[in-house]
Design a protein around this motif. Sequence first.
Motif, PDB file in Angstrom:
ATOM      1  N   ALA A 150       0.826  -1.208   0.000  1.00 37.28           N
ATOM      2  CA  ALA A 150       0.000   0.000   0.000  1.00 37.28           C
ATOM      3  C   ALA A 150       0.858   1.254   0.000  1.00 37.28           C
ATOM      4  CB  ALA A 150      -0.926  -0.005   1.205  1.00 37.28           C
ATOM      5  N   GLN A 156      -3.181   0.927  -7.272  1.00 37.57           N
ATOM      6  CA  GLN A 156      -4.418   1.643  -6.981  1.00 37.57           C
ATOM      7  C   GLN A 156      -5.372   0.775  -6.152  1.00 37.57           C
ATOM      8  OE1 GLN A 156      -2.987   1.791 -10.308  1.00 37.57           O
ATOM      9  NE2 GLN A 156      -2.096   3.565  -9.279  1.00 37.57           N
ATOM     10  N   ALA A 187      -3.524   1.748   3.567  1.00 39.20           N
ATOM     11  CA  ALA A 187      -4.395   1.901   2.397  1.00 39.20           C
ATOM     12  C   ALA A 187      -5.126   3.232   2.444  1.00 39.20           C
ATOM     13  CB  ALA A 187      -5.389   0.740   2.331  1.00 39.20           C
ATOM     14  N   ILE A 192      -5.515   4.035  -1.400  1.00 36.78           N
ATOM     15  CA  ILE A 192      -5.526   2.781  -2.136  1.00 36.78           C
ATOM     16  C   ILE A 192      -6.807   2.036  -1.765  1.00 36.78           C
ATOM     17  CG2 ILE A 192      -4.271   0.660  -2.651  1.00 36.78           C
ATOM     18  CD1 ILE A 192      -2.676   3.190  -3.230  1.00 36.78           C
TER      19      ILE A 192
END
Length: 269
Positions: A150, A156, A187, A192
Amino acid sequence: MKFDLHTHHLRCGHAEGTIEDYIKSAIEAGLTAIGISDHSPYFAHELDRPQPRIAMARSEFADYVHEILGLKEKYKDRIEVLLGVESDFFPEHAHVYRTAYEVYPFDYIIGSVHQVGGVSIFNRNRWKGLSENRHVEDKTSYYRLIEQSARSGIFQVLGHIDAMKGYYPAFSDIAAHDAVDDALKAAADNRIAIEINTSGSTKDCGGWYPADAILERALHFGVDVTFGSDAHHPGRVGEDWELVRQRLKEIGFRHWVFYRQKRPVTVPL
């Protein structure tokens, strides 16, 4: 807006059907967008294709991208075709993978941890005979790798973040809460998304990746979510999409995302 970002095809060696088969299946399923995300080559390996039944050859990668871009144009009036790839994450080779991807116009890249300590997360035998401490250590190592992925700046989307439970359902009960939370925080901090991956229904664990408990923590930390069937057969494209959408709403999510040119597109639930 109905989308599926995680699909495979025959190049990886363990999926059925061509890329076009998946696009046609997505149209039949009423999808608005379909992402193609086959397994990346082992870019850092000396051999062109060290694992023929795991991932495509390095020499096939340019053709893979070219084929998707051609189909994106061919079907542009019927469905949006998104250029993706499911990438392995090996921290010691992150630069090699990043460099390999930079030359192509990806809409998104899924980062997935498939090995911990050199052993596949889907290996049915990896948990046999291990002490409770080793169970915790292995689960912690798995989520530390996800956390690193991450923060790598390559991806992505994070793929199937509790897939280690696939052939070992007791994985969910191993206590490694701090490591899970640290991965989710990473994240969120790096914007992400994590995918709700419905391929868990094809494994011993049943259900989806990740478990509801992780999704609840993800909501708490402000992590975006997306959808991926992880289809290895065209008939699974979009599988359980409506059920997942409803469950996310019940948990408390209000939107999910897909990616176009590596930028998130927010879709209300």
